[in-house]
Design an enzyme around this catalytic site. Sequence first.
Site, PDB file in Angstrom:
ATOM      1  N   GLY A   1       0.633  -1.312   0.062  1.00 23.87           N
ATOM      2  CA  GLY A   1       0.025   0.078  -0.026  1.00 23.87           C
ATOM      3  C   GLY A   1       0.836   1.410  -0.017  1.00 23.87           C
ATOM      4  N   CYS A   2       0.247   2.208  -0.614  1.00 24.77           N
ATOM      5  CA  CYS A   2       1.217   3.212  -0.549  1.00 24.77           C
ATOM      6  C   CYS A   2       1.433   3.980   0.891  1.00 24.77           C
ATOM      7  CB  CYS A   2       0.467   4.698  -1.245  1.00 24.77           C
ATOM      8  SG  CYS A   2      -1.384   5.083  -0.752  1.00 24.77           S
ATOM      9  N   TYR A   3       0.203   4.041   1.740  1.00 33.48           N
ATOM     10  CA  TYR A   3       0.977   4.520   3.081  1.00 33.48           C
ATOM     11  C   TYR A   3       2.166   3.497   3.609  1.00 33.48           C
ATOM     12  CZ  TYR A   3      -2.911   7.838   3.315  1.00 33.48           C
ATOM     13  OH  TYR A   3      -3.781   8.819   3.052  1.00 33.48           O
TER      14      TYR A   3
ATOM     15  N   THR B   1       4.324   2.037   2.156  1.00 33.56           N
ATOM     16  CA  THR B   1       5.381   2.091   1.578  1.00 33.56           C
ATOM     17  C   THR B   1       6.431   3.493   2.601  1.00 33.56           C
ATOM     18  OG1 THR B   1       4.920   1.386  -0.448  1.00 33.56           O
ATOM     19  CG2 THR B   1       6.710   2.897  -0.521  1.00 33.56           C
ATOM     20  N   SER B   2       5.577   4.195   2.653  1.00 31.16           N
ATOM     21  CA  SER B   2       6.307   5.552   3.341  1.00 31.16           C
ATOM     22  C   SER B   2       6.544   5.351   4.658  1.00 31.16           C
ATOM     23  CB  SER B   2       5.258   6.517   3.126  1.00 31.16           C
ATOM     24  OG  SER B   2       4.090   6.563   3.935  1.00 31.16           O
TER      25      SER B   2
END
Lengths: 343, 343, 343, 343
Positions: free
Chosen positions: D145-147, D149-150
Amino acid sequence: MNISVAVSGASGYAGGEVLRLLSTHPEVRIGAITAHSSAGSRLGEVQPHLHSLAGRIIEETNPANLAGHDVVFLALPHGASAEVAAQLPPEVLVIDAGADHRLEDADAWHRFYGSEHAGTWPYGLPELPGARDALRNARRIAVPGCYPTSALLALTPGFAAGLLQPDDVVIVSASGASGAGKALKSHLLGSEMMGGMSPYGVGGSHRHTPEVEQGLGWAAGAPVTVSFTPTLAPMSRGILTTATARVTPGTTAEQLREAWETAYDDEPFVTLLPLGQWPATKSVLGSNFAQLQLAFDEHAGRVVVSCAIDNLTKGTAGGAVQSMNIALGLPEITGLTGSGVAP
Amino acid sequence: MNISVAVSGASGYAGGEVLRLLSTHPEVRIGAITAHSSAGSRLGEVQPHLHSLAGRIIEETNPANLAGHDVVFLALPHGASAEVAAQLPPEVLVIDAGADHRLEDADAWHRFYGSEHAGTWPYGLPELPGARDALRNARRIAVPGCYPTSALLALTPGFAAGLLQPDDVVIVSASGASGAGKALKSHLLGSEMMGGMSPYGVGGSHRHTPEVEQGLGWAAGAPVTVSFTPTLAPMSRGILTTATARVTPGTTAEQLREAWETAYDDEPFVTLLPLGQWPATKSVLGSNFAQLQLAFDEHAGRVVVSCAIDNLTKGTAGGAVQSMNIALGLPEITGLTGSGVAP
Amino acid sequence: MNISVAVSGASGYAGGEVLRLLSTHPEVRIGAITAHSSAGSRLGEVQPHLHSLAGRIIEETNPANLAGHDVVFLALPHGASAEVAAQLPPEVLVIDAGADHRLEDADAWHRFYGSEHAGTWPYGLPELPGARDALRNARRIAVPGCYPTSALLALTPGFAAGLLQPDDVVIVSASGASGAGKALKSHLLGSEMMGGMSPYGVGGSHRHTPEVEQGLGWAAGAPVTVSFTPTLAPMSRGILTTATARVTPGTTAEQLREAWETAYDDEPFVTLLPLGQWPATKSVLGSNFAQLQLAFDEHAGRVVVSCAIDNLTKGTAGGAVQSMNIALGLPEITGLTGSGVAP
Amino acid sequence: MNISVAVSGASGYAGGEVLRLLSTHPEVRIGAITAHSSAGSRLGEVQPHLHSLAGRIIEETNPANLAGHDVVFLALPHGASAEVAAQLPPEVLVIDAGADHRLEDADAWHRFYGSEHAGTWPYGLPELPGARDALRNARRIAVPGCYPTSALLALTPGFAAGLLQPDDVVIVSASGASGAGKALKSHLLGSEMMGGMSPYGVGGSHRHTPEVEQGLGWAAGAPVTVSFTPTLAPMSRGILTTATARVTPGTTAEQLREAWETAYDDEPFVTLLPLGQWPATKSVLGSNFAQLQLAFDEHAGRVVVSCAIDNLTKGTAGGAVQSMNIALGLPEITGLTGSGVAP
C-alpha cells in the site's frame, strides 16, 4: 551517450527542467552545470528533485566553464545570454532559452526590452512551417517564449491556410507560477497565489506580444495584430491559451478542422484532440506534448482554439531539447517520449 | 430581525452561500431551510461550515414548507425554480438564483436551455444603469449568472458611454470549481482539478453567452456579439474575467477611464482599482465586492477590462442579498460589508 | 462604535486579519493603522482585500501614532512587540499577537527565542479552564500561537479530566502558508508550495513546542512532554492538528467522549462534531470556529484528536478579538459570528 | 522490448500510472490494456495524458484478454484481483497493486477487509531487508500500500538496528487525492478539497494499519503497535509521512543516523537527505524516489522520521515496476530513472 552538454542557469526553473530532461536523454552526457549565486553548492540543495544529479557541484557561469562541450544551454536572464553566447565558439551548438535572439525586429526588441538588439537566431519551434529546415545543422537556436509557443501552435495552421483575418487576434492565456521564475516577489508567494487568479501585463505590454505577432505574421504572410492578456493561475506549471481570430468570409467548420488536422497529423508532440475532448494542462504536465482543440463560433465569426502545454517543458526546456535533436541529426523525439504526469 | 426568509436548495453551493450571508444579516430571521435528497438531515452534515445553523433540520423543498415567509430564495436547477415560484403568492419576494427568468428572448432561452420560456423578471445586478429602479419594490428577482455578472460589470460602462463597438466582444473567464456545483462528475474531482486548467463550452455554446449579449445590448442600445470562453481553474471560488472590445475610432485612454470611473465612483461594491493595480480573485473571496481594472491597447484598438468577483458571493448569493435589500427598502449594503478573505 | 482601536503590523497577514475582523465589529472604530516599510502607502495597496479601509493611509509604527486609543493590537515580529508595549500606558488594552509574552518560563523563552524574557501576560485562549477569569478586565493579553491554539483545544479536556498520560504526547500539524508570514523565502513561493507538502522544525525545535507543553501542563497539573512536528500544506490558511496521547489505564471511550463534550458543550466557537464527522479546515476558513473530533484507538492505547482551525482567525486575529471582547466586557462573540467560507 | 505486459484496471489512477511508466520502459511491450466500465473506449478518452497510447482500445478485464503475456499487472479493487489472479497460469508474473495478497495474518485480513483471505505473496518493497531475495524469480508479487511504503521506509532501519521500541509508534500521513482513486464522492470534489485538509480513518481503522504493523514487525522481530492517522491534503499526488517511535534507552543521535545511512546508502531510489534538508513531496512527484530525513528529539525520547514519496509512483506503480524488474532479472532501475517533476 557521446554528446557533451553544459547547462547554465541551472538553479532556475528553466535550467532545472533542461537538466531533468537531459538526465534521461540517451545520447547525452551532462558536463558543466553552472549558475551564479548558487555556484559552489551541490545541485541537490537547489534542485532537490534531480536525484541522479544531486551530488554534482554547481560551477560559476562563465565561458571557461562552458567551454569544451558540444552543446551549451543558456537559461539566463535576457541580456546575459547574448553576452555569454558571444564568447562561445561558432561550432558549439548554443541553445538560448532566453529572449535575446527571438525577435527579428530590432525596434520591437528595443521597445519591449529597452536594450540593444543582439541579433536573430533560428526559432526553435519545429512545428512551424519551414522551421525544421532552419534548425537542421543550426549552431545557434532561440527557444521561443512559453506563451508564444502555445499561441503559435494554436493559430498558425489557420493563418497558413489563409482562413483567418490578421487584424484582430485576441489571446488570453493562463500560466502557472513557474513561468514567473524563482524571483522573490510577494505576489508570487504561495499564500497569495493559492486559490486565486489575477492578470498582469494587460493592454499589450507583455514582452511576448511582439513575439506572437512575429510568428503569426510568418504564417499569415502579413502583419498580424494581437491583443494578448496573460493571467497567473494557481498551479505550478502549465499554460492554457485561448486564442481567437476572425475567420475569412465563407470559411466553413470543415475547412477549419481540416487545416489544423493537416498541420498536425504527423507531428509527434502536437495532438489535435478528437471532437468533444478539450485540452487540459494536467494532461501534458512534465511532458513535451501540446494538446489542441478548436471550435468555430459562427455567431461571433471567430474560431476559438484552446492549447495546453507545460510552460517549462514544451514551452521551454522540452522545445529546446527537441530543437537540439534536430540540429544534431538525432531522431527528433529522443529523450522526450515521457507522458504527462496525471492526475 | 423581522424579515423571515426561506432558502431552498440549501444543500448546494449557492444555497449554502445564501445561508452563510443571511446568518449574519441583521434584519433577517432564517426560517425554512429546504432541499431535496438531503431533506431530514441536520444542516451541519451537508454544510459543515455553517456553524450557527448546524443543528437546523433540512426540510423538503415544496410550496408548503416555503409558505409564510417574507422572502424565498430559490437555489434550484433551472426548470425547478420556475415551477416552485409559480406556486408562491405574488406578495412574497421570490429571488431566483437560477437561470429561469433571466432572459428576455424566448427563442434564446429555448435554444440554450431546450425548454419552455418561463418569463422574465427584474434582473438583479443593481450596478447596471436603471437596475435599481426595477428592483425597488420588486417581488420577483432573477439573479444574474456568475459569468454575466463579471462580464457586465466589466464592459457596461464603455457601452453605456458609447465608446465601444458592439460587433466583436471577446470574453475569456476563469472560474473556480464551485461554479460547476456539487455534481459528481469525474473531471470535477480534486485529483483532476488541482494543478491544472481546461476550457469548456467553447465556441459560444455556454448558456451564459446569450445572457451576456442581452446585458451588453441593454447598455449599447443595440445588439452586441460576444465570443465567450469559460475555463475551469484550480480554485474553489472566484471568477477572473478578461473582457475586450474594440473602441470606437478617436476614443482616448482618458475617455475610457473616465467612463468607468463615472460608472463606479459611487458604487459600494464595485472598485475600479488605482492605475497599476490589478484585480485578484483572492481579494474578493467570500465578499460581495468586485474589482476592476482596464487598459487601452492602442496597438490592437481594444480596451481590455479585467474583473474579479467571487462567483458564489457577488456572482450569486451576495448579488441576491443585495437585490433583496433594495427590494425591501433596506440600506443596500446591509449584511454585505465583509471584506475579502485573504490571503 | 465607541471603542477606538489601533492596529500595528497592518501590512502583514496577522495584522490584515485583525483589520478584516474589526472592520465589521459593531463596537469598534478603527483608528491608527501602522506598519513599518509600507508606512505612507494606502492600505489598499498592501491589503487589497480590505475594501472598506482601502483609502486609509498606513502610518509608521511608533508609540506616538499608537497613543490615544482604547485598544492597541500588536502584530509585530517577536522582540518588537515587547518594546512597543513597554511604551504604552497601563490603562490601554494591549493585545500582542506575537510570542513575547506567552511563556512563563524564562529559560524556555531564552532557549527557543535567544533573547531576554519580557514577562508573561494573561493567555488569550478563553476556552482553557480559568482563562476567562484572567482575561476579564485584563489590560495586557498574549495571543496564543496558532499551533498551540489547535493543540491545546485538542487535548486540554482529556488532561483536565485526568484521562491522559503526560509523558508521551505526539502532535503533527499541517499548516497553510500564511502561518509563515509574508517573508520572501524561496520555499514559500507558489511554484514550490502548490501541489506539495514538507515538514519543518522537526525534532522539537519549533518555537511553539514549549508553548504547547506549558498549556497542556496547566491542564494536567504536571509537566507534559510533547513531540511536535509541523508541516507546510498547499493551502493559504488553515491548521489541521492530529494530537494523540496515551490514555490512563481503564479509561473508556465513553469517558473520553464525555470529557470533551463537557468541556465544549457551552463554548460558542468550539464544536465537538457528531460521531462520524471529521473536522475540515475549509469548514472553519475565515471564521473563529474550531472543529474537533476524537477517536479512541484501543489497540494503540491512544486517543487521537483532530482539530481544525483557521490559523489567522481562531489561531491569531479571531482569538485576539475574542479576548478583547472579554477584557472589555462585551459579549464574547461580538463581531465573530461569521461562518466558515466554504467551499 | 521483448517482455509482453498486460495492464488491467487501466482506467484508474494506479493502472494509468503503471501504463505511464511502462510506456517508456525499454524492455517492455504493452499488450492488452483492460478495464471494466470503459472497455471499448480509446485509452486517450479516459487517460488523456498517455499520449503515445492514446489510440489503444481498452478491452474487458477477463482472463482471456490477459492471457498470453509474460507479465500481468492487476490494478483492481480488492477482491477482484485475487479472483482474476487465480485464473492466470503460474508461470506468468502477476503483480497485484491491490491489497489482496499483502497480509500474512488471515484474521487481520478478515477484520479489516471483511472477506476471505486469499493468501500471501512476496511483498514488493525491495528496500526491506531480505525482500529482494523473495522477489527474485517470484511469479506473484503483492505491491505494498502507498501509506505502508512510506511508513516502512521511514522506520524499518531503526527497528532493524534494534534502536526503537515496538510498543508505541505514532504515524501521521498526508496524502494527495489520487490515493482515494477516481470514486465519485462529494468530499473528493475539487471544490471541497482545494485549499483545505481533513483526516479520515482515525483511531486505527484505516486498512493500512495492519500492513504497517506487519512490516515493522518483520524488522523488529516482534509485534509492533502503531497509531496511524491518514489525512487528505490539497494536492493530486504525494504522501508525506511523519513517523515517530520511542528510542531504546541509551541510543544516540549518531547511532540513529548511522542506522538509516547504512540502510539506504546503496539504495538507488531512497535518499537520506543531508542534514538540514527536509523531504518534499514535490521533489519526488512522478518519480520512483523516496526522500527521508530524521531528527532525534531527545526531550521527547523519540526519533521523528519524515518520508516523502509519490503515492502513485514509488507508492504503487513505480514500486510495482521495480519489483517486476527484480523478478525478471532486469537491472532494478530500468525504466525508473526519471527525476521528480518540480516545481
